[in-house]
Design a protein around this motif. Structure first.
Motif, PDB file in Angstrom:
ATOM      1  N   ASN A 247     -12.637 -30.185   2.245  1.00 13.51           N
ATOM      2  CA  ASN A 247     -11.517 -30.409   3.145  1.00 13.51           C
ATOM      3  C   ASN A 247     -11.618 -29.508   4.367  1.00 13.51           C
ATOM      4  O   ASN A 247     -11.439 -29.949   5.513  1.00 13.51           O
ATOM      5  N   TRP A 248     -11.936 -28.240   4.130  1.00  8.93           N
ATOM      6  CA  TRP A 248     -12.061 -27.271   5.227  1.00  8.93           C
ATOM      7  C   TRP A 248     -13.223 -27.633   6.152  1.00  8.93           C
ATOM      8  O   TRP A 248     -13.099 -27.595   7.377  1.00  8.93           O
ATOM      9  N   ALA A 249     -14.378 -28.035   5.578  1.00 11.29           N
ATOM     10  CA  ALA A 249     -15.554 -28.356   6.382  1.00 11.29           C
ATOM     11  C   ALA A 249     -15.302 -29.586   7.251  1.00 11.29           C
ATOM     12  O   ALA A 249     -15.667 -29.624   8.432  1.00 11.29           O
ATOM     13  N   VAL A 250     -14.671 -30.601   6.677  1.00 11.48           N
ATOM     14  CA  VAL A 250     -14.353 -31.807   7.447  1.00 11.48           C
ATOM     15  C   VAL A 250     -13.428 -31.462   8.606  1.00 11.48           C
ATOM     16  O   VAL A 250     -13.610 -31.919   9.738  1.00 11.48           O
ATOM     17  N   TYR A 251     -12.448 -30.605   8.326  1.00  6.41           N
ATOM     18  CA  TYR A 251     -11.495 -30.227   9.366  1.00  6.41           C
ATOM     19  C   TYR A 251     -12.176 -29.489  10.509  1.00  6.41           C
ATOM     20  O   TYR A 251     -11.844 -29.697  11.676  1.00  6.41           O
ATOM     21  N   GLN A 252     -13.158 -28.624  10.181  1.00  4.36           N
ATOM     22  CA  GLN A 252     -13.857 -27.884  11.231  1.00  4.36           C
ATOM     23  C   GLN A 252     -14.534 -28.837  12.217  1.00  4.36           C
ATOM     24  O   GLN A 252     -14.517 -28.615  13.432  1.00  4.36           O
ATOM     25  N   LEU A 253     -15.146 -29.898  11.695  1.00  5.89           N
ATOM     26  CA  LEU A 253     -15.810 -30.858  12.581  1.00  5.89           C
ATOM     27  C   LEU A 253     -14.800 -31.749  13.284  1.00  5.89           C
ATOM     28  O   LEU A 253     -14.935 -32.036  14.476  1.00  5.89           O
ATOM     29  N   ALA A 254     -13.769 -32.186  12.551  1.00  4.79           N
ATOM     30  CA  ALA A 254     -12.796 -33.100  13.138  1.00  4.79           C
ATOM     31  C   ALA A 254     -12.052 -32.462  14.301  1.00  4.79           C
ATOM     32  O   ALA A 254     -11.831 -33.093  15.333  1.00  4.79           O
ATOM     33  N   LYS A 255     -11.691 -31.168  14.154  1.00  3.11           N
ATOM     34  CA  LYS A 255     -10.924 -30.524  15.230  1.00  3.11           C
ATOM     35  C   LYS A 255     -11.764 -30.334  16.487  1.00  3.11           C
ATOM     36  O   LYS A 255     -11.229 -30.213  17.583  1.00  3.11           O
ATOM     37  N   ASP A 256     -13.094 -30.309  16.316  1.00  6.28           N
ATOM     38  CA  ASP A 256     -13.995 -30.191  17.457  1.00  6.28           C
ATOM     39  C   ASP A 256     -14.510 -31.548  17.921  1.00  6.28           C
ATOM     40  O   ASP A 256     -15.443 -31.625  18.722  1.00  6.28           O
ATOM     41  N   ARG A 257     -13.922 -32.622  17.366  1.00  4.36           N
ATOM     42  CA  ARG A 257     -14.325 -33.997  17.703  1.00  4.36           C
ATOM     43  C   ARG A 257     -15.815 -34.227  17.436  1.00  4.36           C
ATOM     44  O   ARG A 257     -16.520 -34.871  18.211  1.00  4.36           O
ATOM     45  N   ALA A 258     -16.294 -33.650  16.335  1.00  3.60           N
ATOM     46  CA  ALA A 258     -17.717 -33.765  15.987  1.00  3.60           C
ATOM     47  C   ALA A 258     -17.913 -34.438  14.629  1.00  3.60           C
ATOM     48  O   ALA A 258     -18.992 -34.377  14.068  1.00  3.60           O
ATOM     49  N   LEU A 259     -16.862 -35.082  14.112  1.00  2.77           N
ATOM     50  CA  LEU A 259     -16.967 -35.723  12.802  1.00  2.77           C
ATOM     51  C   LEU A 259     -17.512 -37.137  12.963  1.00  2.77           C
ATOM     52  O   LEU A 259     -16.798 -38.125  12.888  1.00  2.77           O
TER      53      LEU A 259
END
Length: 295
Positions: A247-259
């Motif tokens: 959950n944390w790893a996905v959020y790190q990418l999503a908040k940077d628009r890199a998911l």
């Protein structure tokens, strides 16, 4: 640093949030936290000798200066707070550049690496009192160990990881500054004591900086150091931490628009390597991405 949600605790409550400011101060003081006023809209103390002024006295807490925020004096409160920064500047010192080589972009990344290097009991660093800061970083609260930890220990845990302890203070949860509000994310039933490995790191004689040992994880992707570092953290997470770490790893990418779809696949493969069920991994990836998009 972590997906934002309503602050919950092991007892199903929301701590002191939801109360008015005076009640919040009284509830914090009931925990033994010594409080002092901050300048309105500022992190700086509004009183001289703030550590000596800091109090749990209800009379002082109810007679608070108009518009003042709240600071917590860590020493009198028997607290050590790990401060995970979220700065965008590149590190300038060689001993800090080793972290960007591992794909770490902020204090949460660095502390996660450190935690997994030193912890083998399956515990999660997120399972203490966690407060999100307006800058996107976080404060992790621990009870102080028997050995004194001073505020000067900051920086010993790695790049963008500071320590607030004896002689230092933190902005209390519930305080609102121009950049936003300090918001509790998670509250355990019992505040844990600072882990022994952190105490040892903070009290050891200073030594020449060393490169952290690399642990290689084979993943079917060349998506870049950032994604592979996050995937490593997911794949090596202990039982009980795997879903939280994904959950944390996905959020790190999503908040940077890199998911991207490719990056999501890398994290999904890492979750499976850690032993997480496919359906659970898929649900976590979708949920984390959707919740950030809706925020």
């Amino acid at each position: 640093m972590y997906q934002q949600s309503t602050a919950q605790n092991d007892r199903g409550g929301a701590g002191f949030m939801g109360h008015n400011p005076a009640q919040q101060r009284l509830l914090m003081a009931a925990r033994g936290w010594h409080l002092f006023p901050l300048r309105p809209g500022d992190k700086r103390p509004a009183v001289a000798n703030w550590e000596q002024w800091a109090t749990t006295d209800p009379a002082k807490l109810l007679n608070w200066p108009e518009g003042a925020g709240v600071g917590i004096a860590c020493g009198p409160s028997n607290l050590v707070v790990i401060d995970l920064d979220c700065h965008t500047a590149e590190p300038s010192k060689p001993e800090h550049q080793i972290w960007t080589e591992r794909g770490c972009l902020d204090g949460a990344d660095v502390f996660t690496w450190q935690w997994h290097e030193h912890t083998t009991d399956g515990s999660s660093w997120a399972h203490t009192y966690v407060v999100l800061t307006p800058s996107g970083g976080g404060h992790l609260y621990y009870r102080a160990p028997a050995q004194q930890i001073r505020n000067s220990a900051s920086g010993r845990l790695g790049w963008q990881v500071d320590v607030r302890a004896q002689g230092g203070y933190v902005v209390a949860p519930g305080t609102t500054l121009p950049a936003g509000t300090y918001t509790p994310l998670w509250e355990p039933a019992t505040l844990p004591v600072l882990p022994e490995w952190i105490t040892a790191t903070l009290t050891a004689p200073k030594a020449a900086p060393q490169r952290p040992a690399r642990r290689v994880l084979a993943l079917p992707s060349q998506a870049g150091k950032r994604v592979n570092a996050l995937a490593h953290q997911v794949a090596t997470a202990a039982v009980g931490q795997r879903n939280d770490m994904l959950n944390w790893a996905v959020y790190q990418l999503a908040k940077d628009r890199a998911l991207t779809q490719e990056h999501a696949q890398v994290l999904f493969d890492a979750a499976k390597a850690a032993g997480l069920a496919e359906a659970e991994a898929i649900a976590t990836i979708r949920s984390a991405g959707k919740e950030l998009a809706a925020s």
